[in-house]
Structure formats: C-alpha cells, structure tokens
Write a protein that holds these residues in place. Sequence first.
Motif, PDB file in Angstrom:
ATOM      1  N   PRO A  88      35.450  73.021 -50.201  1.00 13.71           N
ATOM      2  CA  PRO A  88      34.083  73.122 -50.699  1.00 13.71           C
ATOM      3  C   PRO A  88      33.100  73.558 -49.617  1.00 13.71           C
ATOM      4  O   PRO A  88      33.303  73.325 -48.425  1.00 13.71           O
ATOM      5  N   ASP A  89      32.027  74.206 -50.061  1.00 12.88           N
ATOM      6  CA  ASP A  89      30.875  74.541 -49.216  1.00 12.88           C
ATOM      7  C   ASP A  89      31.218  75.511 -48.097  1.00 12.88           C
ATOM      8  O   ASP A  89      30.518  75.556 -47.074  1.00 12.88           O
ATOM      9  N   VAL A  90      32.290  76.277 -48.235  1.00  7.55           N
ATOM     10  CA  VAL A  90      32.681  77.255 -47.216  1.00  7.55           C
ATOM     11  C   VAL A  90      32.996  78.577 -47.901  1.00  7.55           C
ATOM     12  O   VAL A  90      33.727  78.614 -48.906  1.00  7.55           O
ATOM     13  N   TYR A 137      32.941  82.628 -41.319  1.00  9.35           N
ATOM     14  CA  TYR A 137      32.839  81.698 -42.439  1.00  9.35           C
ATOM     15  C   TYR A 137      31.399  81.183 -42.512  1.00  9.35           C
ATOM     16  O   TYR A 137      30.796  80.880 -41.476  1.00  9.35           O
ATOM     17  N   GLU A 138      30.870  81.089 -43.721  1.00  7.87           N
ATOM     18  CA  GLU A 138      29.487  80.656 -43.900  1.00  7.87           C
ATOM     19  C   GLU A 138      29.435  79.418 -44.779  1.00  7.87           C
ATOM     20  O   GLU A 138      30.253  79.232 -45.676  1.00  7.87           O
ATOM     21  N   ILE A 187      30.232  80.221 -38.852  1.00  4.49           N
ATOM     22  CA  ILE A 187      31.280  80.012 -37.850  1.00  4.49           C
ATOM     23  C   ILE A 187      32.041  81.317 -37.656  1.00  4.49           C
ATOM     24  O   ILE A 187      32.482  81.937 -38.625  1.00  4.49           O
ATOM     25  N   THR A 188      32.192  81.709 -36.403  1.00  8.09           N
ATOM     26  CA  THR A 188      32.939  82.915 -36.062  1.00  8.09           C
ATOM     27  C   THR A 188      34.137  82.540 -35.198  1.00  8.09           C
ATOM     28  O   THR A 188      33.999  81.782 -34.230  1.00  8.09           O
ATOM     29  N   ARG A 209      47.377  79.636 -26.059  1.00 11.23           N
ATOM     30  CA  ARG A 209      46.365  79.944 -25.051  1.00 11.23           C
ATOM     31  C   ARG A 209      45.055  79.202 -25.295  1.00 11.23           C
ATOM     32  O   ARG A 209      44.656  78.352 -24.511  1.00 11.23           O
ATOM     33  N   ALA A 210      44.365  79.524 -26.393  1.00  8.92           N
ATOM     34  CA  ALA A 210      43.073  78.872 -26.625  1.00  8.92           C
ATOM     35  C   ALA A 210      42.601  79.100 -28.051  1.00  8.92           C
ATOM     36  O   ALA A 210      42.926  80.111 -28.685  1.00  8.92           O
ATOM     37  N   LEU A 211      41.847  78.147 -28.542  1.00 15.46           N
ATOM     38  CA  LEU A 211      41.062  78.303 -29.755  1.00 15.46           C
ATOM     39  C   LEU A 211      39.596  78.338 -29.332  1.00 15.46           C
ATOM     40  O   LEU A 211      39.149  77.461 -28.591  1.00 15.46           O
ATOM     41  N   GLU A 212      38.881  79.337 -29.812  1.00 14.28           N
ATOM     42  CA  GLU A 212      37.468  79.448 -29.469  1.00 14.28           C
ATOM     43  C   GLU A 212      36.678  79.771 -30.735  1.00 14.28           C
ATOM     44  O   GLU A 212      36.941  80.763 -31.414  1.00 14.28           O
ATOM     45  N   LEU A 213      35.709  78.908 -31.045  1.00 11.16           N
ATOM     46  CA  LEU A 213      34.876  79.062 -32.222  1.00 11.16           C
ATOM     47  C   LEU A 213      33.417  79.085 -31.809  1.00 11.16           C
ATOM     48  O   LEU A 213      33.009  78.365 -30.889  1.00 11.16           O
ATOM     49  N   ALA A 214      32.624  79.885 -32.501  1.00 12.18           N
ATOM     50  CA  ALA A 214      31.186  79.950 -32.263  1.00 12.18           C
ATOM     51  C   ALA A 214      30.478  79.553 -33.548  1.00 12.18           C
ATOM     52  O   ALA A 214      30.802  80.058 -34.627  1.00 12.18           O
ATOM     53  N   LEU A 215      29.525  78.643 -33.443  1.00 16.58           N
ATOM     54  CA  LEU A 215      28.770  78.154 -34.590  1.00 16.58           C
ATOM     55  C   LEU A 215      27.295  78.456 -34.385  1.00 16.58           C
ATOM     56  O   LEU A 215      26.737  78.187 -33.316  1.00 16.58           O
ATOM     57  N   ALA A 216      26.672  79.014 -35.401  1.00 14.91           N
ATOM     58  CA  ALA A 216      25.237  79.290 -35.368  1.00 14.91           C
ATOM     59  C   ALA A 216      24.617  78.721 -36.637  1.00 14.91           C
ATOM     60  O   ALA A 216      25.173  78.848 -37.729  1.00 14.91           O
ATOM     61  N   GLY A 217      23.467  78.081 -36.485  1.00 13.12           N
ATOM     62  CA  GLY A 217      22.800  77.496 -37.637  1.00 13.12           C
ATOM     63  C   GLY A 217      21.302  77.595 -37.507  1.00 13.12           C
ATOM     64  O   GLY A 217      20.761  77.743 -36.396  1.00 13.12           O
ATOM     65  N   SER A 218      20.620  77.521 -38.619  1.00 13.87           N
ATOM     66  CA  SER A 218      19.159  77.584 -38.601  1.00 13.87           C
ATOM     67  C   SER A 218      18.599  76.714 -39.711  1.00 13.87           C
ATOM     68  O   SER A 218      19.212  76.533 -40.759  1.00 13.87           O
TER      69      SER A 218
END
Length: 253
Positions: A48-50, A64-65, A75-76, A84-93
Amino acid sequence: MVALRHTVLLAPVPLPWLGDSLAVLLDLAEDTRTEAGRVLLPDGREVPDVRHAGGRHLRPGAVYESTAEGEAGRITVEQWNRRRALELALAGSEPDGAFTVRGTLHRPDRPRLLEIDGRARVENLWSPLSRVSGGARLRSDDWWAAAGTGRTARTAPLRARLECGVARADLRAVPEPGGPDGHWQVMVTVRLRGRYLLRPVAAVVLRLGRRRLRRSLATALDEFAARWNDVVPGLVAMGPDAVRQEILAADLT
C-alpha cells in the motif's frame, strides 16, 4: 563546548540474527514485482501507499513514490548489490519544509558499515535555524566486538552529528558487556558547541543550560531504551522463518 554523558541498558541483538533477518527482508524485497505502477508481494497483494514511478524494479535509477494522502515522498535506488552495497535516496516535502536523506549499507550480506546523511529546510524559522544537516555512521564489527568483549575501537562504533547555522551536536555511543541479564551498557556522549560568530554566545547559553540539557538527554535516552527493551527481545526470539511469516501475514489494508 558542553559535554553530556548518560548510560543506558539495552537488550542485546546477536549479530548472526541481524544478518539472517536482514537477508530475509532483502529476499522478500527481491521477490516483489511491479505491474502497472503497483508493487506486488509474492502472494499477489499490493504494497500500500507505494507507486513504482520509473526505472527497472530494484535496479539503479528505479524510483518509487508515496501515494499516501498528505505525503510527498520519493525513493530512488542508487545501488542494489548485496555483495557490495545498497544505497537509497529519499526526498520529501511538506508545506512547512523539505528534506533529503541518503543511506548506504555496505556489504548487506554481512553488514559492516551503515552510513546516513541528510539535509532539511524548515520554513518560517530564523534563517540560521532553518537549514539543518546531519549524518550517522555505525560500524557493526566494532560495535559487536565492543558489546561482546569490551574491546573498544579507536573511534566510537556509532557516531552522529547534527548542525545548523548556530550550533553543532556530536554524538558518540560505545557499548560494553556486563549489564544485568546480559544487557549492553551503552555510554552515550553528546558534545554541543556554537558555530561561527555566534560561538561565544552559544558557549555561555550552553553552560547556563547544562543541567536542563543533561536532564533532557537522560529523559530522551531512557525513553528510547524503554521502547527498545519492550520490542527487541520479542523480535530476537523469532527465527528468520518466523520473521518472514510475520511480514507476509501482516494486514496491509
């Protein structure tokens, strides 16, 4: 500069359990699929909500929004490589501000380092307080070595910082074994200081308010420890299969 210290007792988390549970979560994530913008669990239920807004699912560039009412989040996936790595970027307003956060978990199949950095802008505040930045770093090998044997690394296993235009706070946390019932004894140190031209003024204010700041820190950490000790033992008692079943059995409505 003012230094504040407080010790809390935390129920321990075995490192093997953490690794196994993280693997379960990642396996579940990788078992999901997308369909017409929806994110679906292996059993076909919709998360839900994604909304899947672009890019190949769980590949660099996937977006994902949030579709929750009143929320604006994005979320990108910057990197998804379990060796190796998991890297996520989150932006919100929101109407009163905006934020960005980037998190990187190095070597997820055997987690060693978690790094988080972020920035926020808050509207309708005095300019030096309206922009905040911070970050945190947890070195899991050093943390569990210190928690299990008392061997302290050269730097604190958990470090965090928070700063704005007028002040900066640095947090260090170091665990030790030997608490009652096998609990970790975690010494938390917070150092507060002013920045730039306001440093002398901030130094006076911090010294005058030291007792109140110490009480506030102790209250906040004790409340965190109480919540941790209420939830964590039950989670740790669950094996990986039980964790998976609990997630899949959750009511998503």
